[in-house]
Design a protein around this motif. Structure first.
Motif, PDB file in Angstrom:
ATOM      1  N   SER A  16      32.978  44.206  34.005  1.00 50.32           N
ATOM      2  CA  SER A  16      32.710  42.776  34.136  1.00 50.32           C
ATOM      3  C   SER A  16      33.903  42.045  34.728  1.00 50.32           C
ATOM      4  O   SER A  16      35.058  42.469  34.558  1.00 50.32           O
ATOM      5  N   ARG A  18      34.940  37.627  35.585  1.00 49.99           N
ATOM      6  CA  ARG A  18      34.518  36.244  35.622  1.00 49.99           C
ATOM      7  C   ARG A  18      35.299  35.510  36.706  1.00 49.99           C
ATOM      8  O   ARG A  18      36.529  35.435  36.643  1.00 49.99           O
ATOM      9  N   SER A  20      36.215  32.051  38.746  1.00 51.14           N
ATOM     10  CA  SER A  20      36.308  30.615  38.519  1.00 51.14           C
ATOM     11  C   SER A  20      36.543  29.922  39.847  1.00 51.14           C
ATOM     12  O   SER A  20      37.159  30.484  40.754  1.00 51.14           O
ATOM     13  N   TYR A  79      31.818  28.624  37.216  1.00 48.69           N
ATOM     14  CA  TYR A  79      32.121  30.014  36.869  1.00 48.69           C
ATOM     15  C   TYR A  79      31.002  30.938  37.346  1.00 48.69           C
ATOM     16  O   TYR A  79      29.843  30.533  37.469  1.00 48.69           O
ATOM     17  N   GLN A  81      29.992  34.611  35.877  1.00 54.01           N
ATOM     18  CA  GLN A  81      30.185  35.774  35.004  1.00 54.01           C
ATOM     19  C   GLN A  81      29.412  36.940  35.595  1.00 54.01           C
ATOM     20  O   GLN A  81      28.192  36.841  35.762  1.00 54.01           O
ATOM     21  N   ASN A  83      28.450  40.842  35.140  1.00 56.22           N
ATOM     22  CA  ASN A  83      28.379  41.990  34.250  1.00 56.22           C
ATOM     23  C   ASN A  83      27.680  43.149  34.942  1.00 56.22           C
ATOM     24  O   ASN A  83      27.001  42.961  35.954  1.00 56.22           O
TER      25      ASN A  83
END
Length: 121
Positions: A16, A18, A20, A79, A81, A83
């Motif tokens: 994963s 993330r 920004s 953001y 995210q 995964n």
């Protein structure tokens, strides 16, 4: 509006990250925010978008169920995210701001500089 994306890196498949994207300016909350990506030798493609209020979200079929877009208007930040990353997710990821919800890059007015995401198999 100036956009600064960060959070990319090297990750193994299944991992994963993330991303920004922080925006300057007082009007961030009025913009639709989008994420696009471009792999070597390929055209830039749509990944995800979120409306100014956060109530509407679009996803490309290739990332649906794995990626989640969100925003914090108080922090002028959007953001992504990511995964269950796959090698085919490897690309430079760009954030963008526009006035309408759209999947076409032509409808976004402002772009960040991009952040590299590399997924190893």
């Amino acid at each position: 509006v100036q956009l600064q994306a960060c959070g990319g890196g090297l990750v193994q498949a299944g991992g994963s990250l993330r991303l920004s994207c922080e925006a300057s300016g007082r009007t961030f909350s009025s913009y639709t925010m989008g994420w696009f990506r471009q792999a070597p030798g390929k055209e830039r493609e749509f990944v995800s978008a979120i409306s100014w209020s956060g109530s509407t979200r679009y996803y490309a079929d290739s990332v649906k169920g794995r990626f989640t877009i969100s925003r914090d208007n108080a922090k002028n930040t959007v953001y992504l995210q990511m995964n269950s990353l796959k090698p085919e997710d490897t690309a430079i990821y760009y954030c963008a701001a526009g006035k309408v919800m759209a999947t076409s890059s032509k409808l976004y007015d402002y772009w960040g500089q991009g952040t590299q995401v590399t997924v190893s198999s």
